[in-house]
Design an enzyme around this catalytic site. Structure first.
Site, PDB file in Angstrom:
ATOM      1  N   LYS A 136     -60.593 -46.328  60.019  1.00  0.00           N
ATOM      2  CA  LYS A 136     -59.350 -45.542  60.138  1.00  0.00           C
ATOM      3  C   LYS A 136     -59.303 -44.493  59.032  1.00  0.00           C
ATOM      4  O   LYS A 136     -59.440 -44.815  57.857  1.00  0.00           O
ATOM      5  CB  LYS A 136     -58.133 -46.476  60.030  1.00  0.00           C
ATOM      6  CG  LYS A 136     -56.790 -45.753  59.914  1.00  0.00           C
ATOM      7  CD  LYS A 136     -55.599 -46.717  59.839  1.00  0.00           C
ATOM      8  CE  LYS A 136     -54.292 -45.989  59.538  1.00  0.00           C
ATOM      9  NZ  LYS A 136     -53.133 -46.905  59.372  1.00  0.00           N
ATOM     10  N   ASP A 155     -50.289 -40.850  55.433  1.00  0.00           N
ATOM     11  CA  ASP A 155     -49.407 -41.456  56.429  1.00  0.00           C
ATOM     12  C   ASP A 155     -47.960 -41.379  55.962  1.00  0.00           C
ATOM     13  O   ASP A 155     -47.503 -42.212  55.181  1.00  0.00           O
ATOM     14  CB  ASP A 155     -49.816 -42.921  56.653  1.00  0.00           C
ATOM     15  CG  ASP A 155     -48.979 -43.588  57.742  1.00  0.00           C
ATOM     16  OD1 ASP A 155     -48.240 -42.862  58.448  1.00  0.00           O
ATOM     17  OD2 ASP A 155     -49.083 -44.820  57.893  1.00  0.00           O
ATOM     18  N   LYS A 171     -41.487 -42.956  56.657  1.00  0.00           N
ATOM     19  CA  LYS A 171     -41.441 -44.050  55.683  1.00  0.00           C
ATOM     20  C   LYS A 171     -40.362 -43.737  54.661  1.00  0.00           C
ATOM     21  O   LYS A 171     -40.185 -42.585  54.270  1.00  0.00           O
ATOM     22  CB  LYS A 171     -42.795 -44.191  54.979  1.00  0.00           C
ATOM     23  CG  LYS A 171     -43.878 -44.772  55.866  1.00  0.00           C
ATOM     24  CD  LYS A 171     -45.174 -44.971  55.099  1.00  0.00           C
ATOM     25  CE  LYS A 171     -46.298 -45.434  56.000  1.00  0.00           C
ATOM     26  NZ  LYS A 171     -46.127 -46.807  56.516  1.00  0.00           N
ATOM     27  N   ASP A 192     -54.551 -44.443  53.123  1.00  0.00           N
ATOM     28  CA  ASP A 192     -54.650 -44.835  54.525  1.00  0.00           C
ATOM     29  C   ASP A 192     -55.964 -44.397  55.192  1.00  0.00           C
ATOM     30  O   ASP A 192     -56.128 -44.520  56.408  1.00  0.00           O
ATOM     31  CB  ASP A 192     -53.440 -44.293  55.295  1.00  0.00           C
ATOM     32  CG  ASP A 192     -52.969 -45.254  56.368  1.00  0.00           C
ATOM     33  OD1 ASP A 192     -53.387 -46.417  56.337  1.00  0.00           O
ATOM     34  OD2 ASP A 192     -52.200 -44.818  57.248  1.00  0.00           O
ATOM     35  N   ASP A 197     -45.081 -44.560  63.192  1.00  0.00           N
ATOM     36  CA  ASP A 197     -45.727 -45.076  61.989  1.00  0.00           C
ATOM     37  C   ASP A 197     -46.820 -46.099  62.320  1.00  0.00           C
ATOM     38  O   ASP A 197     -47.592 -46.486  61.458  1.00  0.00           O
ATOM     39  CB  ASP A 197     -44.672 -45.700  61.065  1.00  0.00           C
ATOM     40  CG  ASP A 197     -45.166 -45.862  59.638  1.00  0.00           C
ATOM     41  OD1 ASP A 197     -46.243 -45.315  59.318  1.00  0.00           O
ATOM     42  OD2 ASP A 197     -44.474 -46.529  58.846  1.00  0.00           O
ATOM     43  N   GLU A 224     -49.547 -45.580  63.707  1.00  0.00           N
ATOM     44  CA  GLU A 224     -50.486 -44.548  64.168  1.00  0.00           C
ATOM     45  C   GLU A 224     -51.936 -44.988  64.073  1.00  0.00           C
ATOM     46  O   GLU A 224     -52.793 -44.482  64.790  1.00  0.00           O
ATOM     47  CB  GLU A 224     -50.281 -43.256  63.359  1.00  0.00           C
ATOM     48  CG  GLU A 224     -50.993 -43.186  62.002  1.00  0.00           C
ATOM     49  CD  GLU A 224     -50.552 -44.251  61.015  1.00  0.00           C
ATOM     50  OE1 GLU A 224     -49.430 -44.769  61.170  1.00  0.00           O
ATOM     51  OE2 GLU A 224     -51.322 -44.589  60.098  1.00  0.00           O
ATOM     52  N   ARG A 281     -53.366 -47.786  64.930  1.00  0.00           N
ATOM     53  CA  ARG A 281     -53.864 -48.412  66.164  1.00  0.00           C
ATOM     54  C   ARG A 281     -54.037 -47.365  67.267  1.00  0.00           C
ATOM     55  O   ARG A 281     -54.825 -47.562  68.182  1.00  0.00           O
ATOM     56  CB  ARG A 281     -52.949 -49.569  66.562  1.00  0.00           C
ATOM     57  CG  ARG A 281     -51.577 -49.206  66.989  1.00  0.00           C
ATOM     58  CD  ARG A 281     -50.630 -50.403  67.010  1.00  0.00           C
ATOM     59  NE  ARG A 281     -50.193 -50.798  65.659  1.00  0.00           N
ATOM     60  CZ  ARG A 281     -49.344 -51.788  65.409  1.00  0.00           C
ATOM     61  NH1 ARG A 281     -48.867 -52.512  66.411  1.00  0.00           N
ATOM     62  NH2 ARG A 281     -48.977 -52.072  64.171  1.00  0.00           N
TER      63      ARG A 281
HETATM   64  N1  BES Z   1     -50.741 -47.377  57.004  1.00  0.00           N
HETATM   65  C1  BES Z   1     -49.753 -48.286  57.384  1.00  0.00           C
HETATM   66  C2  BES Z   1     -50.054 -49.722  56.946  1.00  0.00           C
HETATM   67  C3  BES Z   1     -50.083 -49.993  55.473  1.00  0.00           C
HETATM   68  C4  BES Z   1     -48.985 -50.517  54.819  1.00  0.00           C
HETATM   69  C5  BES Z   1     -51.235 -49.809  54.748  1.00  0.00           C
HETATM   70  C6  BES Z   1     -49.039 -50.815  53.485  1.00  0.00           C
HETATM   71  C7  BES Z   1     -51.295 -50.108  53.402  1.00  0.00           C
HETATM   72  C8  BES Z   1     -50.198 -50.619  52.765  1.00  0.00           C
HETATM   73  C9  BES Z   1     -49.592 -48.298  58.903  1.00  0.00           C
HETATM   74  O1  BES Z   1     -49.885 -47.119  59.554  1.00  0.00           O
HETATM   75  C10 BES Z   1     -48.145 -48.606  59.191  1.00  0.00           C
HETATM   76  O2  BES Z   1     -47.323 -47.854  58.783  1.00  0.00           O
HETATM   77  N2  BES Z   1     -47.909 -49.709  59.876  1.00  0.00           N
HETATM   78  C11 BES Z   1     -46.592 -50.137  60.190  1.00  0.00           C
HETATM   79  C12 BES Z   1     -46.596 -50.644  61.607  1.00  0.00           C
HETATM   80  C13 BES Z   1     -45.221 -50.903  62.178  1.00  0.00           C
HETATM   81  C14 BES Z   1     -44.470 -49.613  62.385  1.00  0.00           C
HETATM   82  C15 BES Z   1     -45.381 -51.622  63.501  1.00  0.00           C
HETATM   83  C16 BES Z   1     -46.212 -51.250  59.222  1.00  0.00           C
HETATM   84  O3  BES Z   1     -47.069 -52.054  58.880  1.00  0.00           O
HETATM   85  O4  BES Z   1     -45.056 -51.281  58.813  1.00  0.00           O
HETATM   86 ZN    ZN Z   2     -51.235 -45.860  58.552  1.00  0.00          ZN
HETATM   87 ZN    ZN Z   3     -48.199 -45.763  59.614  1.00  0.00          ZN
END
Ligand code: BES
Ligand code: ZN
Ligand code: ZN
Length: 492
Positions: free
Chosen positions: A257, A262, A269, A280, A339, A341, A343
């Site tokens: 990825k 992000d 966020k 990210d 967010d 993104e 996946r």
């Molecule tokens: N890049 C983030 C995940 C992340 C969080 C990486 C903390 C490193 C540290 C990912 O894209 C994300 O934002 N995921 C969300 C998914 C949710 C919206 C279903 C998350 O984990 O909150």
């Molecule tokens: Zn992300």
């Molecule tokens: Zn994200």
């Protein structure tokens, strides 16, 4: 920093001679020998701390020895002392010597007893520990000349020829980890998709493997609509990077990825959650670092590295919650949350890689979910997959390199939670509270885009840490590089 490996010679000139001592064990022969020259000073110091783990005691030799200082390094109990304990011990001692302003450091650590291990493996661990331990991200400090550095490390070995081979390997692995750390630590105004593409091209040129970079137009033609949807809110051009290192044998695909920042997109966020999101692209950086290590080690592996990379921002054309997109394999996705993104990128990149490159197995690495940090902290990555043999190989390699993985389940019920009312799947889940088992539902979502042997490693907690430890440094960890290289070294 330069390594030198020499045959047992305790009297060579150096700023710091590091000697490891176990807790509750007799002093090693070399320490006993030195003790005579130093009138029992070593025994006296040892008795003060008894070789307790992570403790370092410094003795000044007052001109009685060619080493200006002797560092007695506590190794803790000999029982359960592993290669990783050695890796950590080497890092602790050399960092201490550096902080004391030593420029040339010598060690006898490759001679320490580690159950079942020969000097070559020990030398590799020592070199890895030193290179990773001395890492410092100071690219943007303007007064760099003031930063303390070690210039030379001498390994005093029993079997210098074998130790040298180990050191060479450890050096390459350590440097590849640090390369990956740099990529993660560099801010998002430096590391853009274009920057990652340039890195891939440079590696390809250096090591003679094929690199293909695709931009927006090519992606459109190929039907990589999910990557295109994620990038819509950004002014940076997205890239799909493919690196092919060809050889005979089963092909492995690594997919990383590569979100270079992000922000969350329109589901932006909030609070402190956005600040670190330059991390990210940790999966992408690990794939680049692994390509580098594998090439420099001269490994003959049939390998393809794929990096979908773009930014996730909020521009006027940004994708919107509720949008429906069609992935490379034709499945439709409802974007429940912009967010989630990562996946989406993988929903294109995984089937694309299976389809175009026909690997025997595919492993994706992604900083995918905050939920994995809640579940496992910074101590282990989440492991998922559909192939027991592949997962076992990953677990075994992780055991060797101590880049821990912990397997989590892929129950059918999770797949039900990511079904959409309007499309085939949805990138968020309809669990009662909306966030239960968040890493497992993300993996369940990915499974819809998998067509072969596959493993998914969620590195959101392990790619980046917030505290210094023995050989980790605040920021990017380089997680995955040693693990994947180890796995590939046993890949048949
Ligand atoms: N890049 C983030 C995940 C992340 C969080 C990486 C903390 C490193 C540290 C990912 O894209 C994300 O934002 N995921 C969300 C998914 C949710 C919206 C279903 C998350 O984990 O909150
Ligand atoms: Zn992300
Ligand atoms: Zn994200």
């Amino acid at each position: 920093m330069k390594f030198e490996v020499i045959k047992q010679d305790l009297n060579s000139k150096t700023d710091a001679l590091i000697i490891g001592v176990f807790e509750g064990k007799a002093l090693p022969t070399e320490a006993k020998q030195l003790d005579k020259t130093l009138n029992g000073a070593i025994t006296k110091t040892y008795n003060e701390f008894k070789g307790e783990k992570k403790q370092v005691k410094v003795l000044t030799t007052m001109g009685k020895h060619n080493a200006s200082k002797i560092y007695l390094l506590g190794l803790g109990k000999q029982d359960g002392f592993t290669l990783d304990s050695l890796r950590k011990a080497a890092a602790v001692a050399v960092k201490k010597a550096r902080d004391d302003n030593c420029k040339h450091v010598s060690l006898t650590l490759t001679q320490v007893t580690v159950k079942g291990e020969k000097e070559m493996a020990k030398a590799q661990a020592v070199a890895e520990g030193i290179i990773m331990g001395l890492y410092d991200f100071n690219t943007f400090k303007t007064e760099r000349e003031k930063i303390k550095t070690v210039n030379k490390v001498t390994i005093i070995a029993e079997d210098p020829r074998r130790a040298e081979t180990g050191v060479l390997k450890g050096n390459i692995l350590g440097e590849s980890v640090n390369y990956t750390r740099d990529l993660v630590n560099l801010p998002a105004n430096e590391v853009t998709p274009k920057y990652l593409a340039k890195q891939a091209e440079q590696l390809g040129k250096e090591h003679g493997f094929k690199v293909t970079i695709m931009g927006k137009d090519e992606m459109k033609k190929l039907g990589l609509n999910c990557i295109l949807a994620v990038t819509k809110g950004s002014n940076e051009e997205p890239k799909l990077i493919v690196m092919e290192k060809k050889a005979k044998g089963k092909k492995m695909a690594l997919v990383g990825k590569g979100i270079t920042f992000d922000s969350g997109g329109l589901n932006i966020k909030t609070g402190k959650w956005m600040y670190d999101m330059k991390l990210d692209m940790g999966g992408a950086a690990a794939v680049l670092g692994t390509m580098k290590a594998v090439c420099e080690l001269g490994m003959k592996v049939n390998l393809v590295g794929v990096i979908p990379t773009c930014e996730n921002l909020t521009g006027g054309s940004a994708q919107k919650p509720g949008d429906i997109i069609k992935a490379y394999n034709g499945k439709t996705i409802e974007v429940g949350n912009t967010d989630a993104e990562g996946r989406l990128l993988l929903a294109d990149a995984i089937p694309f890689t299976f389809d175009k490159y026909k690997p025997d197995s595919l492993i994706d690495l992604a900083t995918l979910t905050g939920a994995i940090v809640m579940a496992l902290g910074y101590q282990a990555a989440g492991l998922f997959g559909n192939d027991t043999n592949l997962k076992n190989k990953i677990k075994k390699a992780a055991e060797t390199t101590q880049e821990r993985v912990w397997e989590l389940p892929m129950y059918e019920e999770y797949s039900d939670w990511v079904k959409s009312d309007f499309a085939d799947v949805k990138n968020i889940q309809k669990a009662p509270q909306g966030y239960e088992a968040g890493s497992c539902t993300a993996a369940a979502f990915l499974e819809s885009f998998v067509d072969g042997k596959w493993a998914h490693i969620d590195i959101a907690g392990t790619a980046f840490v917030y505290e210094n430890s023995e050989y980790l440094h605040k920021g990017g960890t380089g997680y995955g590089v040693r693990l994947l290289t180890q796995l590939l070294s046993e890949w048949k």
